[in-house]
Scaffold this motif. Structure first.
Motif, PDB file in Angstrom:
ATOM      1  N   UNK A 115      19.622  58.688  -2.891  1.00 35.99           N
ATOM      2  CA  UNK A 115      20.830  58.863  -3.697  1.00 35.99           C
ATOM      3  C   UNK A 115      20.484  59.722  -4.900  1.00 35.99           C
ATOM      4  N   UNK A 116      21.244  60.789  -5.082  1.00 35.91           N
ATOM      5  CA  UNK A 116      20.992  61.672  -6.226  1.00 35.91           C
ATOM      6  C   UNK A 116      22.079  61.433  -7.272  1.00 35.91           C
ATOM      7  N   UNK A 117      21.632  61.159  -8.531  1.00 34.23           N
ATOM      8  CA  UNK A 117      22.578  60.994  -9.632  1.00 34.23           C
ATOM      9  C   UNK A 117      22.681  62.315 -10.403  1.00 34.23           C
ATOM     10  N   UNK A 118      23.887  62.776 -10.610  1.00 34.38           N
ATOM     11  CA  UNK A 118      24.065  64.039 -11.325  1.00 34.38           C
ATOM     12  C   UNK A 118      24.288  63.772 -12.808  1.00 34.38           C
ATOM     13  N   UNK A 119      24.213  64.884 -13.596  1.00 33.34           N
ATOM     14  CA  UNK A 119      24.325  64.763 -15.047  1.00 33.34           C
ATOM     15  C   UNK A 119      25.674  64.172 -15.451  1.00 33.34           C
ATOM     16  N   UNK A 120      26.740  64.480 -14.683  1.00 35.58           N
ATOM     17  CA  UNK A 120      28.065  63.972 -15.058  1.00 35.58           C
ATOM     18  C   UNK A 120      28.298  62.525 -14.638  1.00 35.58           C
ATOM     19  N   UNK A 121      27.224  61.861 -14.163  1.00 34.41           N
ATOM     20  CA  UNK A 121      27.341  60.444 -13.846  1.00 34.41           C
ATOM     21  C   UNK A 121      27.725  60.156 -12.407  1.00 34.41           C
ATOM     22  N   UNK A 122      28.194  61.175 -11.674  1.00 33.48           N
ATOM     23  CA  UNK A 122      28.518  60.936 -10.265  1.00 33.48           C
ATOM     24  C   UNK A 122      27.226  60.864  -9.453  1.00 33.48           C
ATOM     25  N   UNK A 123      27.316  60.286  -8.263  1.00 35.55           N
ATOM     26  CA  UNK A 123      26.141  60.257  -7.402  1.00 35.55           C
ATOM     27  C   UNK A 123      26.505  60.548  -5.962  1.00 35.55           C
ATOM     28  N   UNK A 124      25.511  61.058  -5.231  1.00 36.55           N
ATOM     29  CA  UNK A 124      25.778  61.436  -3.851  1.00 36.55           C
ATOM     30  C   UNK A 124      24.589  61.034  -2.976  1.00 36.55           C
ATOM     31  N   UNK A 125      24.910  60.583  -1.756  1.00 36.95           N
ATOM     32  CA  UNK A 125      23.874  60.194  -0.808  1.00 36.95           C
ATOM     33  C   UNK A 125      23.514  61.376   0.088  1.00 36.95           C
ATOM     34  N   UNK A 126      22.226  61.594   0.269  1.00 38.07           N
ATOM     35  CA  UNK A 126      21.795  62.714   1.121  1.00 38.07           C
ATOM     36  C   UNK A 126      21.051  62.239   2.361  1.00 38.07           C
ATOM     37  N   UNK A 127      21.439  61.108   2.886  1.00 36.30           N
ATOM     38  CA  UNK A 127      20.783  60.621   4.095  1.00 36.30           C
ATOM     39  C   UNK A 127      19.591  59.742   3.794  1.00 36.30           C
ATOM     40  N   UNK A 128      18.858  59.381   4.825  1.00 38.55           N
ATOM     41  CA  UNK A 128      17.701  58.497   4.684  1.00 38.55           C
ATOM     42  C   UNK A 128      16.429  59.321   4.647  1.00 38.55           C
ATOM     43  N   UNK A 129      15.490  58.876   3.834  1.00 36.44           N
ATOM     44  CA  UNK A 129      14.226  59.624   3.784  1.00 36.44           C
ATOM     45  C   UNK A 129      13.391  59.415   5.054  1.00 36.44           C
ATOM     46  N   UNK A 130      13.842  58.499   5.902  1.00 34.67           N
ATOM     47  CA  UNK A 130      13.072  58.232   7.116  1.00 34.67           C
ATOM     48  C   UNK A 130      13.622  58.941   8.347  1.00 34.67           C
ATOM     49  N   UNK A 131      14.798  59.538   8.235  1.00 33.50           N
ATOM     50  CA  UNK A 131      15.418  60.151   9.412  1.00 33.50           C
ATOM     51  C   UNK A 131      15.593  61.651   9.175  1.00 33.50           C
ATOM     52  N   UNK A 132      15.116  62.444  10.121  1.00 33.88           N
ATOM     53  CA  UNK A 132      15.143  63.897   9.965  1.00 33.88           C
ATOM     54  C   UNK A 132      16.568  64.446   9.971  1.00 33.88           C
ATOM     55  N   UNK A 133      16.751  65.559   9.251  1.00 34.14           N
ATOM     56  CA  UNK A 133      17.994  66.314   9.314  1.00 34.14           C
ATOM     57  C   UNK A 133      17.653  67.710   9.826  1.00 34.14           C
ATOM     58  N   UNK A 134      18.659  68.374  10.374  1.00 31.55           N
ATOM     59  CA  UNK A 134      18.403  69.712  10.892  1.00 31.55           C
ATOM     60  C   UNK A 134      18.432  70.729   9.749  1.00 31.55           C
ATOM     61  N   UNK A 135      17.406  71.581   9.666  1.00 32.06           N
ATOM     62  CA  UNK A 135      17.394  72.701   8.715  1.00 32.06           C
ATOM     63  C   UNK A 135      17.180  73.994   9.489  1.00 32.06           C
ATOM     64  N   UNK A 136      17.955  75.014   9.161  1.00 33.25           N
ATOM     65  CA  UNK A 136      17.842  76.282   9.880  1.00 33.25           C
ATOM     66  C   UNK A 136      17.693  77.477   8.946  1.00 33.25           C
ATOM     67  N   UNK A 137      18.000  77.297   7.643  1.00 33.93           N
ATOM     68  CA  UNK A 137      17.959  78.425   6.711  1.00 33.93           C
ATOM     69  C   UNK A 137      16.533  78.788   6.330  1.00 33.93           C
ATOM     70  N   UNK A 138      16.300  80.065   6.063  1.00 40.62           N
ATOM     71  CA  UNK A 138      14.929  80.485   5.759  1.00 40.62           C
ATOM     72  C   UNK A 138      14.486  80.011   4.382  1.00 40.62           C
ATOM     73  N   UNK A 139      15.429  79.541   3.534  1.00 43.65           N
ATOM     74  CA  UNK A 139      15.044  79.039   2.223  1.00 43.65           C
ATOM     75  C   UNK A 139      14.625  77.565   2.272  1.00 43.65           C
ATOM     76  N   UNK A 140      14.732  76.962   3.445  1.00 42.43           N
ATOM     77  CA  UNK A 140      14.369  75.548   3.581  1.00 42.43           C
ATOM     78  C   UNK A 140      13.091  75.367   4.389  1.00 42.43           C
ATOM     79  N   UNK A 141      12.420  74.262   4.114  1.00 41.57           N
ATOM     80  CA  UNK A 141      11.304  73.842   4.962  1.00 41.57           C
ATOM     81  C   UNK A 141      11.920  73.342   6.274  1.00 41.57           C
ATOM     82  N   UNK A 142      11.408  73.805   7.373  1.00 46.20           N
ATOM     83  CA  UNK A 142      12.005  73.474   8.665  1.00 46.20           C
ATOM     84  C   UNK A 142      11.139  72.443   9.384  1.00 46.20           C
ATOM     85  N   UNK A 143      11.801  71.430   9.947  1.00 45.74           N
ATOM     86  CA  UNK A 143      11.082  70.323  10.573  1.00 45.74           C
ATOM     87  C   UNK A 143      10.819  70.566  12.043  1.00 45.74           C
ATOM     88  N   UNK A 144      10.488  69.485  12.732  1.00 49.44           N
ATOM     89  CA  UNK A 144      10.169  69.587  14.160  1.00 49.44           C
ATOM     90  C   UNK A 144      11.455  69.674  14.972  1.00 49.44           C
TER      91      UNK A 144
END
Lengths: 523, 186
Positions: free
Chosen positions: B48-77
């Motif tokens: 969960x990421x908390x932003x400066x304006x006090x809102x927060x957002x969930x970005x998934x679980x640190x244990x489960x992979x997400x798909x990344x395809x952009x060259x600016x991201x680290x790409x997984x298996x």
């Protein structure tokens, strides 16, 4: 390579170190001696006997003992089947999962009652939380306790002299569950949650991914409590479809160590219990060491094969066979687990066995086809091994022309008939099951791999079911009427025929006098 | 027959008793303790990421992979499991398409591709890659983001976990956490 040696050496030392005190503790539980949990658990134990109408000092003969085992198994089978079929109408089902097909429900019920935990389904898409914790978790406990109870009966058969009874099944079952399985599971379940295994009744979570914001569904559930006993009781059925490879079941190297150790802990301890009970520690150690030799040889073969005999590709750095393996486990812990889970009749996986190298996959097949006696299932592994011991003593006796004896008991024709049932039923059903499957016209459509490896998928499936293991070459599509029904029947037969034979063997042994052991009698 | 009837009651009562004990009580106790002491882990290790304006957002679980395809991201298996024999022709073809993909995705990189980037995992959602696989991608990420290579390396270092007790398991880089940090969210 040297890191793998350290990992496995550490594992073996830890296993032996923990199995000695636990083995002694289990012996105390078996003979009803007071242990540190006695003051807390006695009221629960006695209360349950009262409700059941069982007098705990009343002992059973082999027939009664077997009958109790079979009736208890049957009750569990029917309850588990009904629970699955009705889950759509029952609570603790946040995802609204309907009941599975009748044949899948039968296969799953047979699989968990028989301590096999072969899974033709994925937990997260098939079973409600209620089915998992009220049905499967319970069978994880009691099927393991049933195996241990049968072993207790056989051990008593060797100790008792001219007796008709071999203990009380209900007492053995209850004491094993209350004093051994539940306390150990509690500790391990909490340790697993600490590492990141999920444990909640809340619904699956949906969250947006970072790069493209698409919805990702994260399955949850009361997993840690079931996983603890799945490993300890050599059950092996995953809460989630991908078993202990799935990070929510096994998130870290530490959780992996706890789980892989839990698989062999009780089967290894029971060797110590046996030595203690027959008042001859060397007999226990002889069996322990025999098992350990097979285990270590298997460990070396699989690890070497995965590290050295994996494929290499042009432009790719060679680093062993990583297909179907998790990064945190790598070659070392994945190979170790593959050997541990098939040496014991556990069957949980942290890597995909279908993607092991040819030799790496042969070793698990071999360990299962031995009949699950290299540690094997809790209880069943040791009574299986004792059957092999009697067989050996018998053959050796014939060779030197003496009446074969073991632990001062003469080994006679009736005993050998029971031994044959224990030793021969699993390989026979492996063969029949595999043969029946390969002649099915649609068999090829069940496979992922082609050629010889495709056949191995079928052979592995029926080897696994006919030895109560439960692991799979998961490319095999197991959820068909044919495999569900045939496999379900095989799992039940291969569990309860050898187990009944072990109890009858116990009954017959208990009736005999003990002959004095002297140096002239080699056996 | 009488003997069978005599054992039916204990069998049924025992099953009910065990169901309450091992199914209800045991599960409830473990859940209770888990939710009390380790609520974050017990509910899926959510980031969960908390932003400066006090809102927060969930970005998934640190244990489960997400798909990344952009060259600016680290790409997984590769996601999903294959269950293929590692020495089969089907597997070689599959691996070759992944090798080709990496070469067209990052044509300037002539280093050997680490094995884990072209093979599927066991869970199909392996959240980690090997340190070598992360290292292989540093040049590309720093170019795509206009960051210094050392900065990218530092972030990767931060989210790399070593072996347990020095020799148990394998070191691993958490792909999602590195990418969140690259985006300035962690």
């Amino acid at each position: 390579m040297s890191i793998f040696i350290w990992q496995n050496l550490f594992f073996v030392v830890l296993l032996v170190g923990l199995s000695i005190p636990l083995g002694i503790y289990v012996y105390h539980v078996m003979i009803g001696k007071k242990v540190f949990l006695t003051p807390v658990l006695t009221p629960v134990e006695k209360g349950l006997y009262k409700l059941m109408g069982v007098r705990d000092e009343e002992e059973m003969n082999a027939k009664e003992y077997t009958l109790a085992i079979l009736l208890f198994g049957l009750a569990g089978l029917i309850f588990l089947w009904l629970l699955q079929m009705l889950q759509g109408f029952l609570p603790f089902n946040p995802e609204g999962l309907k009941g599975p097909t009748w044949h899948l429900a039968f296969n799953t019920a047979a699989s968990f009652v028989s301590n096999t935990n072969w899974q033709a389904y994925s937990g997260e898409s098939t079973l409600s939380y209620l089915t998992q914790f009220l049905g499967l978790t319970v069978q994880n406990f009691v099927s393991a306790a049933t195996g241990i109870a049968a072993l207790f009966a056989l051990i008593r058969g060797f100790i008792l002299k001219q007796q008709n009874t071999i203990g009380n099944f209900w007492v053995d079952l209850m004491r094993t569950t209350l004093y051994v399985l539940i306390p150990l599971s509690l500790v391990i379940a909490i340790a697993l949650v600490f590492q990141g295994v999920v444990q909640t009744f809340g619904p699956y979570r949906v969250s947006a991914t970072l790069e493209n914001g698409s919805a990702q569904i994260l399955p949850l559930g009361p997993a840690a409590s079931q996983i603890a006993i799945k490993q300890l009781g050599t059950n092996g059925g995953g809460f989630f479809g991908l078993n202990s490879a799935f990070p929510f079941e096994n998130p870290t190297p530490f959780s992996n160590l706890i789980e892989v150790l839990s698989i062999l802990l009780i089967p290894a301890s029971l060797c110590v219990t046996f030595g203690k009970a027959v008042k001859d520690g060397r007999q226990g150690w002889a069996i322990y060491i025999t098992m350990m030799i097979f285990f270590i040889a298997a460990l070396i073969l699989t690890t070497m094969s995965e590290q050295l005999f994996g494929p290499s590709f042009e432009g790719v750095a060679s680093s062993g066979n990583m297909e179907g393996k998790e990064i945190i486990h790598g070659i070392g812990a994945s190979s170790q687990w593959a050997v541990v889970t098939t040496a014991a009749s556990n069957g949980s996986v942290n890597a995909m066995h279908d993607s092991l190298t040819p030799l790496g996959g042969l070793v698990p097949l071999f360990l299962m086809q031995l009949g699950e006696i290299v540690f094997g299932g809790v209880g069943s592994g040791l009574y299986g091994m004792l059957a092999f011991v009697l067989l050996t003593v018998f053959i050796a006796g014939l060779m030197v022309g003496r009446t074969p004896e073991y632990l001062g008991k003469k080994v006679e024709p009736f005993d050998m008939k029971m031994v044959c049932l224990i030793v021969l039923v699993p390989p026979l059903l492996t063969l029949l099951g595999t043969a029946a499957a390969v002649v099915m016209p649609q068999a090829v459509s069940w496979l992922t791999n082609s050629g010889a490896h495709g056949f191995s998928e079928i052979l592995y499936a029926f080897t696994s079911m006919a030895n109560n293991n439960g692991s799979a070459f998961a490319g095999f599509n197991a959820n068909t009427v044919f495999t569900n029904v045939l496999g379900g029947i095989i799992m039940l037969l291969v569990r309860f025929i050898p187990m009944s034979a072990a109890v009858f063997l116990a009954g017959n042994m208990a009736k005999k006098k003990t002959v004095a052991v002297n140096e002239g009698r080699t056996f | 027959m009488i003997k069978i009837m005599k054992q039916i009651k204990p069998a049924l009562v025992c099953l009910v008793g065990m169901t309450i004990l091992c199914g209800v009580f045991y599960t409830a106790i473990v859940t209770g303790i888990a939710q009390l002491i380790f609520p974050w882990q017990a509910n899926g290790s959510m980031i969960t990421v908390r932003f400066a304006d006090g809102t927060q957002k969930e970005y998934g679980s640190e244990l489960i992979a997400q798909e990344f395809l952009g060259s600016e991201y680290l790409i997984g298996r590769p996601l999903g499991t294959s269950n293929l024999s590692p020495v089969s022709a089907e597997q070689s073809e599959l691996v070759q398409t992944r090798i080709d993909w990496w070469h067209s995705f990052d044509p300037d990189n002539t280093a050997e591709i680490p094995m884990d980037l072209v093979t599927a995992s066991a869970s199909g959602v392996d959240p980690h890659i090997s340190p070598a696989a992360a290292d292989y991608q540093v040049g590309r990420i720093s170019q795509a983001r206009g960051m210094k290579e050392s900065e990218v390396r530092n972030i990767i270092q931060t989210y790399t976990k070593g072996r347990f007790l020095v020799f148990i398991g394998e070191p691993a880089v958490n792909v999602l956490k590195v990418n969140l940090a690259l985006d300035g969210l962690l």
